[in-house]
Design a protein around this motif. Structure first.
Motif, mmCIF file in Angstrom:
data_model
loop_
_atom_site.group_PDB
_atom_site.id
_atom_site.type_symbol
_atom_site.label_atom_id
_atom_site.label_comp_id
_atom_site.label_asym_id
_atom_site.label_seq_id
_atom_site.Cartn_x
_atom_site.Cartn_y
_atom_site.Cartn_z
ATOM 1 N N ASP A 137 0.844 -1.187 0.000
ATOM 2 C CA ASP A 137 0.000 0.000 0.000
ATOM 3 C C ASP A 137 0.891 1.253 0.000
ATOM 4 O O ASP A 137 1.537 1.552 1.003
ATOM 5 N N ALA A 167 -12.537 -2.292 8.256
ATOM 6 C CA ALA A 167 -11.078 -2.274 8.087
ATOM 7 C C ALA A 167 -10.715 -1.441 6.865
ATOM 8 O O ALA A 167 -9.700 -0.735 6.857
ATOM 9 N N GLY A 169 -5.101 -5.504 10.152
ATOM 10 C CA GLY A 169 -6.477 -5.078 10.393
ATOM 11 C C GLY A 169 -7.482 -5.833 9.530
ATOM 12 O O GLY A 169 -8.593 -6.116 9.976
ATOM 13 N N TYR A 170 -7.086 -6.178 8.316
ATOM 14 C CA TYR A 170 -7.992 -6.922 7.437
ATOM 15 C C TYR A 170 -8.281 -8.319 8.003
ATOM 16 O O TYR A 170 -9.270 -8.938 7.672
ATOM 17 N N PHE A 201 1.178 4.145 2.780
ATOM 18 C CA PHE A 201 1.612 3.913 4.152
ATOM 19 C C PHE A 201 3.095 3.560 4.239
ATOM 20 O O PHE A 201 3.701 3.171 3.244
ATOM 21 N N LEU A 259 -7.190 6.630 7.706
ATOM 22 C CA LEU A 259 -5.788 6.865 8.078
ATOM 23 C C LEU A 259 -5.038 7.584 6.959
ATOM 24 O O LEU A 259 -4.198 8.438 7.222
ATOM 25 N N ILE A 305 -1.995 -2.158 8.834
ATOM 26 C CA ILE A 305 -3.246 -2.079 8.084
ATOM 27 C C ILE A 305 -3.652 -3.477 7.606
ATOM 28 O O ILE A 305 -4.807 -3.880 7.704
ATOM 29 N N ARG A 339 -11.335 2.157 7.753
ATOM 30 C CA ARG A 339 -10.262 2.629 8.625
ATOM 31 C C ARG A 339 -8.998 2.950 7.817
ATOM 32 O O ARG A 339 -8.324 3.946 8.057
ATOM 33 N N ARG A 340 -8.690 2.092 6.845
ATOM 34 C CA ARG A 340 -7.531 2.344 5.993
ATOM 35 C C ARG A 340 -7.648 3.717 5.339
ATOM 36 O O ARG A 340 -6.712 4.511 5.365
#
Lengths: 303, 259
Positions: free
Chosen positions: A89, B15, A103-104, A92, B22, A100, B18-19
């Motif tokens: 990504d 999620a 988080g998924y 980031f 951010l 992240i 949220r990504r």
């Protein structure tokens, strides 16, 4: 022994073109299993089918004993994936990418903190935790992608050409890490068209071409089965090379590109003969997986 | 056939939300600057400028009339552009979804998360417009705060429709068609600058199918402190477009991503 991945009669068509034509797979737990084949053999498609990322045209798949695609979510929750092309990504940093991605999987922040630290150390990126993705080299991106695939502590790690396009240092580093993972009891499933990689890493492998399985077994066993123990590679003037090898007696002769391969049980006589021919360069070596691969998949000019 | 089942909302979608939150936080300052700057330009330029000649429209100062229209139309634009350009970037060149689809998330979770994010962005930028409008004296009641949840719904509505375009788009240029053929006419015809009642009768009936008309009809009385009419109808139209857009977009995006 537990079977992690089981496929029966796996079939995949894009419109009318079949790219996977009825293959069976049984991948045991805790082993490193390789899918080998030339470009377009159907390796990547097979991986996508196994993870429920692509609808099958026919056949049955079970991963961890669960049916695909119905249990795709549950299976992917226990699997790590290293795709062929990096898709980190770019918005980031290195550490944020892992956070992240964790988080998924719904991994709680507290668990993630420690895991991110360990994974960055594992792939030797601890000092780049706050770096932006665009500033990383190709090798660093690949290592981060491997770390990302481990963020859910998977039982099965699927790697699609993990070292393509990397320099030798990074390749060796990654090979070492993959061996560590296997030692830790994870099941590895990788595709490659690097024979050296397959030979070093895989306990068992499948050679596929045009959507079909051509051969399956341990690398050393396949070499014993399909190739004579000694190989001589000859480069140089074509007529001279043909002549010298043709007179060598029994043995198998193949031309691939500008190189002539001579497979035999005993190469001593031919080596002696070639040593006296300054117009040719040659290499005398033991047979390896590449010889098997070329024999099974090659479209070379056979003599 | 799993593809025939209606997608059901899962927490996993958060999620993705949220990504995006951010990422937005990293670029917060410039985007807030734009959020305030653009409505300020519209309201000062058009509201004061035109307002001088117009005075009142539909029993309210023109500035109030325009501010409520701009609130609705900018939510339309915010959601549409995020759902098209940004989502396309994540879907195709950036391959963010390819990475996400290797996790337990599925296409319907990703698109649900994107819609929630688009709607959130509408509330953020709408708050800025509301604040500017209030500072300029265009807002007359605390009732105007009800605008914020309505903006969220408008965001869901237009992001759902935008996602259909994204799932179909061969490239960024494709979005120009949607902007030119759908969004711009809707912006002109939906009562943002003048009341729909001043359109020819036949056209008045036709524009009732446009979601922006219903968005404006909800927002305007809230900002002006007037009683609302046909609330259920307006809400249902916005929710209906959003839901239909989502379902169609999921279908199309699956076909595109799960090959």
């Amino acid at each position: 022994m537990n079977t992690v991945v089981q496929a029966r009669g796996l079939l995949k068509k894009f419109r009318e073109r079949a790219v996977v034509r009825g293959i069976d797979l049984d991948i045991p737990a805790g082993r490193c299993f390789g899918l080998l084949g030339p470009n377009g053999a159907g390796k990547t498609t097979t991986l996508r089918l196994l993870l429920g990322q692509s609808p099958v045209s026919g056949g049955e798949i079970r991963v961890f004993g669960l049916p695909i695609p119905q249990a795709g979510r549950a299976v992917r929750a226990r699997t790590g994936v290293v795709p062929q092309a990096d898709n980190l990504d770019p918005d980031f940093t290195v550490a944020e990418n892992l956070r992240i991605y964790g988080g998924y999987f719904g991994i709680p922040g507290g668990t993630l903190d420690g895991r991110i630290r360990d994974l960055l150390a594992f792939v030797d990126l601890a000092d780049r935790a706050d770096a932006r993705i665009a500033t990383l080299s190709g090798g660093m991106k690949r290592r981060l992608t491997i770390a990302r695939a481990l963020v859910n502590d998977p039982e099965l790690v699927v790697l699609d050409e993990p070292t393509t396009g990397l320099d030798p240092q990074v390749r060796h580093m990654i090979w070492g890490r993959l061996r560590d993972l296997r030692q830790a009891g994870k099941t590895l499933l990788l595709t490659t068209h690097y024979m050296e990689e397959a030979e070093r890493l895989c306990d068992e492998l499948i050679i596929m071409d045009q959507g079909r399985i051509l051969e399956q077994g341990a690398p050393a066993a396949l070499v014993r089965k399909h190739a004579e123990p000694e190989v001589i590679e000859v480069r140089g003037e074509e007529r001279l090379a043909r002549q010298s090898l043709a007179s060598a007696g029994e043995g198998r002769f193949e031309a691939v590109g500008d190189t002539y391969y001579y497979y035999t049980r005993d190469a001593r006589a031919v080596v002696k003969q070639l040593e006296g021919m300054p117009g040719l360069t040659f290499l005398h070596r033991p047979a390896n997986l590449e010889d098997v691969f070329l024999k099974l998949t090659g479209r070379e000019l056979r003599e | 056939m799993a593809t025939l089942l209606l997608p059901r909302f899962r927490g996993a979608a958060l999620a993705v939300w949220r990504r995006n939150t951010l990422v937005w936080r990293k670029l917060m300052l410039p985007s807030i600057f734009i959020n305030f700057g653009e409505p300020l330009l519209y309201l000062l330029g058009l509201g004061y400028g035109l307002g001088m000649f117009i005075g009142e429209m539909m029993h309210m100062p023109y500035l109030t009339f325009l501010a409520s229209g701009i609130l609705a139309s900018s939510a339309m634009n915010t959601a549409s552009f995020e759902a098209m350009f940004s989502v396309y970037t994540r879907m195709i060149p950036q391959k963010t979804y390819e990475a996400i689809l290797a996790t337990p998330l599925e296409v319907q979770d990703i698109l649900a998360g994107e819609m929630l994010w688009c709607a959130t962005k509408c509330v953020i930028s709408g708050s800025a417009i509301l604040a500017v409008a209030a500072l300029l004296g265009a807002v007359h009641t605390w009732q105007a705060l009800w605008v914020l949840p309505v903006l969220f719904l408008i965001g869901l509505c237009f992001s759902g429709l935008g996602l259909i375009m994204t799932a179909l788009a061969p490239g960024y240029d494709f979005f120009n068609y949607y902007v030119t053929i759908v969004l711009t006419p809707m912006f002109i015809l939906s009562g943002v600058f003048y009341p729909v009642s001043s359109l020819p009768a036949a056209l008045q009936a036709m524009v009732q199918v446009l979601p922006l008309v219903h968005a404006v009809d909800l927002i305007r009385p809230l900002v002006a402190g007037l009683p609302l009419t046909h609330v259920a109808l307006h809400l249902a139209v916005l929710a209906g477009y959003g839901a239909a857009g989502y379902l169609i977009a999921v279908r199309l995006a699956r076909r595109r991503l799960l090959v």
